[in-house]
Scaffold this motif. Structure first.
Motif, PDB file in Angstrom:
ATOM      1  N   UNK A   1       0.829  -1.215   0.000  1.00  7.90           N
ATOM      2  CA  UNK A   1       0.000   0.000   0.000  1.00  7.90           C
ATOM      3  C   UNK A   1       0.855   1.254   0.000  1.00  7.90           C
ATOM      4  N   UNK A   2       1.941   1.218   0.796  1.00  3.06           N
ATOM      5  CA  UNK A   2       2.802   2.411   0.852  1.00  3.06           C
ATOM      6  C   UNK A   2       3.433   2.684  -0.503  1.00  3.06           C
ATOM      7  N   UNK A   3       3.896   1.646  -1.172  1.00  5.96           N
ATOM      8  CA  UNK A   3       4.546   1.837  -2.462  1.00  5.96           C
ATOM      9  C   UNK A   3       3.545   2.234  -3.539  1.00  5.96           C
ATOM     10  N   UNK A   4       2.375   1.618  -3.531  1.00  3.71           N
ATOM     11  CA  UNK A   4       1.354   1.928  -4.541  1.00  3.71           C
ATOM     12  C   UNK A   4       0.838   3.349  -4.366  1.00  3.71           C
ATOM     13  N   UNK A   5       0.604   3.741  -3.107  1.00  4.04           N
ATOM     14  CA  UNK A   5       0.022   5.059  -2.851  1.00  4.04           C
ATOM     15  C   UNK A   5       1.086   6.145  -2.708  1.00  4.04           C
ATOM     16  N   UNK A   6       2.370   5.736  -2.765  1.00  8.19           N
ATOM     17  CA  UNK A   6       3.439   6.725  -2.652  1.00  8.19           C
ATOM     18  C   UNK A   6       3.509   7.369  -1.289  1.00  8.19           C
ATOM     19  N   UNK A   7       3.209   6.613  -0.239  1.00  9.06           N
ATOM     20  CA  UNK A   7       3.151   7.194   1.102  1.00  9.06           C
ATOM     21  C   UNK A   7       4.349   6.819   1.967  1.00  9.06           C
ATOM     22  N   UNK A   8       5.368   6.172   1.384  1.00 12.82           N
ATOM     23  CA  UNK A   8       6.563   5.832   2.170  1.00 12.82           C
ATOM     24  C   UNK A   8       7.310   7.099   2.564  1.00 12.82           C
ATOM     25  N   UNK A   9       7.816   7.118   3.783  1.00 17.21           N
ATOM     26  CA  UNK A   9       8.533   8.297   4.250  1.00 17.21           C
ATOM     27  C   UNK A   9       9.809   8.502   3.432  1.00 17.21           C
TER      28      UNK A   9
ATOM     29  N   UNK B   1     -11.330  24.089   4.021  1.00 16.87           N
ATOM     30  CA  UNK B   1     -10.190  24.998   4.134  1.00 16.87           C
ATOM     31  C   UNK B   1      -9.086  24.630   3.148  1.00 16.87           C
ATOM     32  N   UNK B   2      -8.994  23.360   2.842  1.00 13.58           N
ATOM     33  CA  UNK B   2      -7.953  22.901   1.934  1.00 13.58           C
ATOM     34  C   UNK B   2      -8.451  22.881   0.502  1.00 13.58           C
ATOM     35  N   UNK B   3      -7.540  23.200  -0.403  1.00 18.34           N
ATOM     36  CA  UNK B   3      -7.931  23.144  -1.815  1.00 18.34           C
ATOM     37  C   UNK B   3      -7.744  21.728  -2.374  1.00 18.34           C
ATOM     38  N   UNK B   4      -6.844  20.945  -1.712  1.00 20.20           N
ATOM     39  CA  UNK B   4      -6.667  19.546  -2.072  1.00 20.20           C
ATOM     40  C   UNK B   4      -7.247  18.688  -0.962  1.00 20.20           C
ATOM     41  N   UNK B   5      -8.213  17.881  -1.327  1.00 20.96           N
ATOM     42  CA  UNK B   5      -8.938  17.089  -0.326  1.00 20.96           C
ATOM     43  C   UNK B   5      -8.774  15.614  -0.649  1.00 20.96           C
ATOM     44  N   UNK B   6      -8.297  14.846   0.340  1.00 16.42           N
ATOM     45  CA  UNK B   6      -8.120  13.409   0.150  1.00 16.42           C
ATOM     46  C   UNK B   6      -9.402  12.704   0.581  1.00 16.42           C
ATOM     47  N   UNK B   7     -10.145  12.235  -0.407  1.00 18.71           N
ATOM     48  CA  UNK B   7     -11.420  11.578  -0.138  1.00 18.71           C
ATOM     49  C   UNK B   7     -11.231  10.061  -0.039  1.00 18.71           C
ATOM     50  N   UNK B   8     -10.121   9.576  -0.574  1.00 19.33           N
ATOM     51  CA  UNK B   8      -9.931   8.125  -0.685  1.00 19.33           C
ATOM     52  C   UNK B   8      -9.457   7.471   0.600  1.00 19.33           C
ATOM     53  N   UNK B   9      -9.058   8.278   1.621  1.00 19.54           N
ATOM     54  CA  UNK B   9      -8.416   7.707   2.807  1.00 19.54           C
ATOM     55  C   UNK B   9      -9.309   6.716   3.536  1.00 19.54           C
ATOM     56  N   UNK B  10     -10.619   7.003   3.579  1.00 19.74           N
ATOM     57  CA  UNK B  10     -11.518   6.098   4.306  1.00 19.74           C
ATOM     58  C   UNK B  10     -11.617   4.736   3.633  1.00 19.74           C
ATOM     59  N   UNK B  11     -11.378   4.683   2.323  1.00 20.85           N
ATOM     60  CA  UNK B  11     -11.456   3.417   1.598  1.00 20.85           C
ATOM     61  C   UNK B  11     -10.126   2.669   1.593  1.00 20.85           C
ATOM     62  N   UNK B  12      -9.071   3.332   2.066  1.00 18.48           N
ATOM     63  CA  UNK B  12      -7.758   2.689   2.056  1.00 18.48           C
ATOM     64  C   UNK B  12      -7.453   1.955   3.349  1.00 18.48           C
TER      65      UNK B  12
END
Length: 769
Positions: free
Chosen positions: A435-443, A671-682
């Motif tokens: 998931x980290x590699x696919x979503x690009x979320x690795x630190x 407040x944010x112009x970029x909104x992550x809607x997918x987090x609940x499904x991940x």
């Protein structure tokens, strides 16, 4: 006048009188004497004609020594206050004088007549003749030492006692006396003077002194102060031994001190260990360790106490964690880390990093980790450890700098070594790494590789081989994306205004949840997907791409609210949102028709959009216009031959209304112009978690079957119990197999005809394949 040293007639008495006078001066140190002139006189007597005077000379020397030693005895006995000083003074003069007589003055007599007599004695001739120095020492020993030994030894004992009491004494007196006994022993084969007269007395006095002192000190000052005192006394006595005892006595002295100061009080010392641990008295623990480590078996009860205490503290700490059924991975793992670091520090500081105590810490942590009230009879610990690693390795973890993060991951590797079910950790870690590699979320890639290197060192290359292949796929995908874009430019091909990129993942390397629903790709994406598929098929003939839309993500730009927003969504969410580009309101049936999502996936996806307030249920006939443009990032799977490739994304199972129509929320504000809607499904769902454990069970069965076949192939025949034991031994580094599972695997292999039962022996198997 004498011409040379040839034989000539001489007067024995005259020459002897001169020799005796000069030797007396040497033995009393009253005047310097030329030894060479005396050597010439001795030589004359030894070669005299018609008969040499060797024997009379020897007898005169013997009588001279006896008379002189008797005079010395009287001098020493007349000394009333400082006997040891006078004894050593006379001894030094006598010994050095004897040495000079032996090596120079009577050297010719030694080398000729005395040497011959000694050789004759070896062949049974009785005359007792000795070299001059030995003769002198024997006379000193018999005519002086034995007559005053009690008096001199008492003086030495008093000096040693004063030294132990901290008074200033003449240390050299004791050392010189001890050395004199060793020199006197050189004339005796049994060497009994030092051992019986000095060493035995020294050791016995030491025993009595420290027996009294240790008991009295413990009674008055307590065991903590006693430990420091005992250590100091042992060090003092070892230094004293270097000066006052021969090297042959050092071990005896050391054993005596350990027996009196430690062995006799070891139960008391050992019993205090638990109190010191509870009160964290690290200095006292260290003092206790230093003492008890000196005696055989002294640390055994302490090891047991430390292990039980670590387990007790650890289990109590785990019990304090809230929500036993669903503990927070961060709280759980950091509690374990705190326990490990606490006692690791104690062992380093107070037990000198003793291997035995490190082993005890390992045993205790292993039990805490695998048999606490949260994980008992489950594999929860490795799962929580993997989830904690995921928290650390994700972007947004601002609690740790890179160096601190590496240190924390190093500590995690230590905890990982205590895990029984390492296959469970591997499975969960693999899914989360995917998931980290696919979503690009690795630190960072470096930190990810640091962790993988640690796991490889702990479990070997095979354990982390899939992890490495994942990174290879990510690298190759970046190259493939670049090549695809160049292909489009080179061939003047267009895929619209969509910024499109893909991940091509090797089947079998990625731990991914399977796609649970079919999906109709939105028309806006079909062009870029078909373009890439055509390009890939020309580059890799025979490979099949299996598109995993449940793992794809997109960035959609919206214009329906007062300001523009960029929504980060999954492909399923995107499929729903794009419908509103052509319709103001959409019913659930219409969403199903456009997306072809099954009821469960549609419910989850639609609910996530409602919770984000991007869509709202339609109450009245709204008059809203909306437009959605999208940038899409699709993940696909490369299949070569029969292999499949896949990607995973996780979500929660929600239940939106099945009869309601939905519209976009024109009053949407953020407040944010970029909104992550997918987090609940991940997020991983309970169903996906259950699927993971089912996969682990299947992997274990295959592993056990492979182990059984390998063992039977090597052994050809084995009885049931031996086979079970060897399979457990083969598997224990990966997981702890239960016997019923092994038995079931054996039965399955019998059905597959890999092994058979021996005829007439139901508990013996034969290799058949």
């Amino acid at each position: 006048m004498m011409n040379g040293l040839g034989r000539q007639d001489i007067d024995f008495n005259t020459i002897w009188k001169n020799i005796a006078d000069q030797v007396y001066k040497i033995l009393t140190g009253s005047q310097n004497v030329s030894a060479m002139f005396l050597y010439e006189d001795v030589y004359k007597l030894c070669i005299a004609q018609p008969q040499p005077y060797c024997e009379p000379l020897y007898e005169n020397i013997k009588k001279f020594f006896e008379q002189h030693v008797d005079q010395i005895l009287l001098i020493i006995l007349d000394t009333k206050s400082d006997t040891i000083s006078e004894y050593l003074k006379q001894w030094k003069l006598f010994f050095s004088g004897c040495e000079l007589c032996n090596k120079v003055i009577f050297r010719y007599l030694n080398l000729n007549w005395i040497s011959k007599k000694i050789q004759d004695k070896k062949f049974g001739h009785p005359p007792d003749v000795y070299e001059i120095q030995i003769l002198g020492l024997m006379i000193w020993k018999e005519r002086l030492f034995f007559k005053i030994k009690d008096r001199v030894l008492k003086c030495v004992e008093i000096l040693i006692q004063k030294d132990r009491d901290g008074e200033l004494v003449q240390h050299q007196f004791i050392s010189q006396f001890m050395e004199s006994l060793i020199k006197l022993d050189s004339v005796d084969k049994d060497r009994t003077l030092y051992l019986i007269e000095y060493e035995a007395s020294y050791l016995e006095n030491t025993r009595q002194f420290y027996t009294r002192e240790s008991v009295a000190f413990i009674a008055s000052s307590g065991i903590s102060s006693y430990m420091k005192k005992a250590e100091t006394r042992i060090d003092e006595e070892e230094q004293r031994s270097q000066k006052y005892l021969n090297s042959s006595s050092h071990d005896k002295m050391r054993r005596l001190l350990h027996s009196i100061l430690i062995e006799k009080h070891k139960e008391l010392l050992q019993s205090e260990c638990i109190n010191y641990l509870k009160d964290e008295k690290l200095d006292e623990i260290y003092n206790m360790y230093k003492l008890l480590s000196r005696i055989e078996g002294g640390l055994a009860p302490v090891l047991e106490t430390v292990q039980k205490y670590i387990q007790h503290v650890g289990i109590d700490a785990i019990k304090s964690i809230p929500d036993r059924n669903n503990p927070d991975p961060k709280i759980y793992v950091e509690t374990l880390l705190k326990i490990y670091l606490q006692f690791s520090s104690i062992i380093k500081k107070s037990f000198n990093n003793d291997v035995s105590f490190i082993t005890v810490l390992d045993l205790a942590c292993h039990k805490i980790f695998n048999q606490n009230h949260i994980t008992r009879n489950t594999t929860k610990s490795p799962e929580l450890l993997a989830k904690y690693c995921d928290m650390l390795l994700k972007k947004g973890n601002k609690q740790h700098e890179e160096i601190e993060l590496e240190e924390k991951l190093g500590q995690i590797i230590v905890l990982f070594k205590y895990v029984d079910d390492k296959d469970v950790f591997q499975k969960f870690y693999s899914k989360m790494l995917s998931r980290r590699l696919i979503n690009g979320t690795s630190v960072s890639d470096d930190i990810e590789k640091f962790m993988i290197t640690g796991l490889k060192q702990a479990c070997g290359f095979e354990y982390t081989s899939k992890f490495q292949r994942m990174f290879n796929d990510i690298t190759l995908s970046a190259e493939t994306n670049e090549e695809f874009k160049n292909h489009l430019v080179k061939n003047s091909l267009s895929i619209g205004k969509i910024d499109f990129s893909i991940l091509v993942l090797t089947s079998g390397s990625w731990s991914l949840h399977s796609q649970t629903s079919s999906f109709i790709v939105p028309q806006e994406l079909t062009l870029c997907i078909s373009a890439f598929q055509q390009y890939y098929s020309t580059q890799h003939q025979g490979r099949k791409l299996n598109w995993l839309h449940h793992l794809c993500k997109a960035e959609a730009k919206s214009f329906f609210a007062k300001k523009s927003y960029d929504f980060q969504v999954t492909n399923f969410q995107l499929g729903i949102l794009l419908i509103f580009n052509t319709q103001d309101s959409v019913s659930l049936d219409e969403i199903t028709k456009f997306t072809n999502l099954n009821e469960n996936e549609l419910s989850r996806t639609l609910q996530s959009l409602l919770e984000a307030k991007i869509l709202i249920p339609k109450k009245k006939d709204p008059n809203n216009n909306n437009n959605n443009n999208s940038n899409n990032n699709n993940n696909n799977n490369n299949n070569n031959g029969e292999s499949d490739n896949s990607l995973v994304d996780s979500a929660n199972n929600m239940q939106p209304s099945s009869t309601q129509e939905y519209i976009v929320n024109s009053a949407y504000s953020n407040k944010r112009s970029k909104v992550k809607v997918s987090s609940s499904l991940q997020k991983e769902t309970p169903l996906q978690n259950e699927e993971t454990y089912k996969g682990i069970d299947e992997d274990r069965k295959l592993y056990l079957q492979a182990s059984i076949v390998r063992i039977m192939k090597a052994r050809k025949t084995m009885n049931h119990v031996s086979l079970i034991q060897e399979v457990i031994e083969h598997s224990r580094l990966r997981f702890q197999p239960n016997i019923p599972m092994i038995k079931k695997c054996i039965e399955q292999l019998i059905e597959k005809e890999y092994i058979t039962r021996a005829e007439g022996e139901s508990d013996r198997y034969l290799y058949a394949a």
